[in-house]
Design an enzyme around this catalytic site. Structure first.
Site, short mmCIF file in Angstrom:
data_model
loop_
_atom_site.label_atom_id
_atom_site.label_comp_id
_atom_site.label_asym_id
_atom_site.label_seq_id
_atom_site.Cartn_x
_atom_site.Cartn_y
_atom_site.Cartn_z
CG HIS A 140 89.49 47.07 12.40
ND1 HIS A 140 88.98 47.94 11.46
CD2 HIS A 140 89.75 45.92 11.73
CE1 HIS A 140 88.94 47.34 10.29
NE2 HIS A 140 89.40 46.12 10.42
CE LYS A 197 84.98 41.44 10.82
NZ LYS A 197 86.25 41.32 10.13
C1 LIG Z 1 87.71 44.59 15.51
C2 LIG Z 1 87.09 45.00 14.20
N1 LIG Z 1 86.38 46.14 14.12
C3 LIG Z 1 85.80 46.54 12.99
C4 LIG Z 1 85.91 45.81 11.83
C5 LIG Z 1 85.27 46.33 10.58
O1 LIG Z 1 84.23 45.52 10.17
P1 LIG Z 1 83.54 45.74 8.75
O2 LIG Z 1 84.65 45.83 7.75
O3 LIG Z 1 82.68 44.54 8.58
O4 LIG Z 1 82.75 47.01 8.83
C6 LIG Z 1 86.63 44.62 11.85
C7 LIG Z 1 86.77 43.82 10.60
O5 LIG Z 1 87.81 43.33 10.27
C8 LIG Z 1 87.24 44.21 13.06
O6 LIG Z 1 87.95 43.08 13.11
#
Ligand SMILES: Cc1ncc(COP(=O)(O)O)c(C=O)c1O
Lengths: 151, 414
Positions: free
Chosen positions: B131, B234
């Protein structure tokens, strides 16, 4: 239920999506702009040929996008050909006003052929799809120094 | 009277759905089918009630007051930390740092662990399925320190190329940062193996658990990861709260990430003594109630059982995959052997945005786009996918609705 969706996806939209007009590289364009919608990854390359009097002589595009953005780009290339840049700009302003729902007294006649895309105003998430090509055209018309010339 | 020991309760999804008030509504005149759980999950009543209760009865600032409410709020807040500790099986509760989310947790490690240590030519290893929030903080760190980002490739099924991983692990590698589960493809990475191999070379490992945490039991001691990051939202908890787990010995060696109240022991204008773990990393008033409600979310999922949840979701995924693959023109992205409940797909000549809009008209919420994983899209040569992602409250009927919806999309587009 799916009748509603036909407001957005009119037959003309499907037609332009399936067979986009002016979907080609223009070797002798004097303005080329890369349009990008970082939200969805849609890309468009817009080619414009504009003469010294400021009249748009030819517009074409390449790229990949959703049905709304492809149809919008295709329609635009047909509509703005032989328009003066100020006319094209004014049309975009009108379209933008209607698409973003800022205009309650919607006068679709002002939009001419573009009226088929007015349905996006019920879909805020899709307005950017409908305006990507137009924003690219605006950039081509305005930022003359920063646009790429292929001469 | 039935005196026999109660059997393990069967997974009663109809009963579970009643715990989620938002799921009862209609969208465009159709029952809501919420399949965007990988973006964020809906909240059970236990979480909503917890938030209301704490603000109504127990709210005050934490760690600062001698008065009753402050003590009560502090106890609840620290109690939530202990729930997280037990949920992750961390050795100590002070290894649990409250952050705003996964993103902030990763940035904390990049800036506090990486920045003072990494030098020009050092390598940070990530994977091709990360991500953006597990890419960009490392790129920023590379700019600051001269370190170099290395990327372990994936194959066409969305599986990590393990032999390439071994080859890329070098004497210069200073950190491995890897997703436990991919949000764009659903791939579950063999993190235990990756960690073991990295540790053999003395390389610490950060696991991005944002996607894994709602779908499986996570034991940070068994994994032996050095850092584990996840977001509350989540895991059926509130947005605005997240967790960084870090091994005590590493956290102790790291300087604070931000300065302010709560993270200090003693301040004079000449010198400041930092607070102990975990407060050193929790400057300012935290998201108190969200942290407490994350504890309620953890209680909620544990009340069902992570194994039970995983089993239900795996059955949904298998059913959805089988149905989806029968649809002509549908291409599935992410077919790794180990996979979580995510179905990422495209339809021939129909853009994911159009799929998303039409499904929405049928009451079905999916995500269309690049899922903050543009390098994954580039790898497959596509601008976007449509993504249906499942949670503990989804049903087989909802899978049927999705499949029927996809057929409808194809029909509309002719
Ligand atoms: C694999 C992964 N890492 C990191 C994130 C980032 O999470 P957040 O936006 O809650 O900080 C996400 C959220 O979509 C994710 O799916």
């Amino acid at each position: 239920m799916l009748d509603q969706i036909r407001d957005l996806y009119q037959e003309v939209v499907f037609d332009h999506n399936r067979n986009p007009r002016n979907f080609r590289v223009m070797e002798d364009a004097n303005r080329t702009v890369e349009g990008f919608n970082p939200l969805c990854g849609d890309r468009i390359t817009l080619y414009v040929k504009i003469d010294d009097a400021g009249v748009i002589r030819d517009v074409s595009f390449q790229g990949s996008g959703c049905a709304i953005s492809t149809a919008s780009a295709s329609l635009m290339t047909e509509i703005v050909r032989n328009m003066h840049e100020s006319e094209a700009h004014a049309l975009f302003e009108t379209f933008h006003r209607i698409a973003t729902g800022k205009d309650d007294a919607v006068n679709l006649e002002e939009l001419g052929k573009l009226a088929v895309l007015a349905g996006v105003r019920a879909y805020p998430a899709r307005v950017k799809c409908a305006t990507l090509a137009w924003h690219s055209l605006e950039a081509a018309l305005e930022n003359q120094e920063t646009t790429v010339t292929t001469e | 009277m039935n005196t026999a020991p109660a059997a393990v309760p069967a997974f009663d999804v109809a009963r579970i759905r009643k715990d989620f008030p938002i799921l009862g509504q209609q969208v465009h005149g159709k029952p809501l089918v919420y399949l965007d759980n990988a973006a964020t999950a809906q909240k059970p009543k236990a979480v909503l009630d917890c938030i209301a209760k704490v603000y109504t009865e127990d709210y005050a600032n934490v760690h600062r007051g001698v008065h009753t409410l402050s003590q009560r709020a502090t106890e609840l807040f620290e109690g939530a930390r202990e729930k997280v500790q037990r949920h992750l099986n961390a050795r100590h509760s002070h290894e649990i740092v409250f952050t705003r989310g996964t993103t902030e947790a990763i940035n904390l490690v990049a800036q506090s662990y990486g920045r003072p240590r990494f030098k020009a030519g050092d390598e940070i290893l990530i994977t091709a399925m990360e991500h953006h929030s597990n890419i960009v903080p490392w790129q920023m760190l590379c700019e600051q320190t001269g370190a170099v980002l290395k990327v372990v490739p994936i194959d066409r099924t969305g599986t990590l190329e393990l032999d390439r991983f071994e080859a890329l692990l070098s004497n210069r590698t200073r950190l491995l940062a890897v997703a436990h589960m991919s949000n764009a493809l659903g791939t579950i990475n063999p993190v235990e193996t990756l960690i073991e191999q990295a540790h053999r070379r003395g390389v610490p490992v950060l696991v991005d658990g944002a996607q894994a945490i709602p779908h499986m039991a996570v034991d940070v001691q068994a994994l032996d990861c050095d850092f584990y990051a996840f977001s509350g939202h989540k895991l059926y908890g509130p947005a605005g709260i997240g967790i960084l787990y870090g091994k005590e010995e590493l956290l102790n060696k790291m300087p604070p990430y931000q300065g302010g109240g709560d993270m200090i022991r003693r301040v004079t204008f000449e010198k400041t003594e930092y607070n102990t773990l975990p407060y050193k990393f929790e400057a300012g008033t935290p998201s108190i109630v969200d942290a407490i409600a994350l504890g309620a979310a953890i209680d909620y999922v544990n009340g069902i059982g992570m194994e039970t949840i995983a089993g239900h979701e795996q059955r949904l995924l298998a059913y959805a995959t089988e149905q989806a693959l029968r649809i002509p023109g549908l291409e599935l992205f992410g077919q790794a052997a180990e996979k979580g409940a995510i179905l990422s797909f495209t339809l021939h000549r129909i853009h994911p945005h159009d799929i998303g809009t039409i499904l929405d008209h049928l009451g079905i919420a999916i995500r269309a786009g690049h899922h903050c994983a543009m390098p994954v899209m580039d790898f497959f040569g596509i601008p976007a996918t449509a993504r249906a992602s499942f949670g503990l409250y989804n049903t087989f009927e909802e899978v049927d609705a999705l499949i029927a919806g996809i057929h409808k999309v194809i029909e509309v587009f002719g």
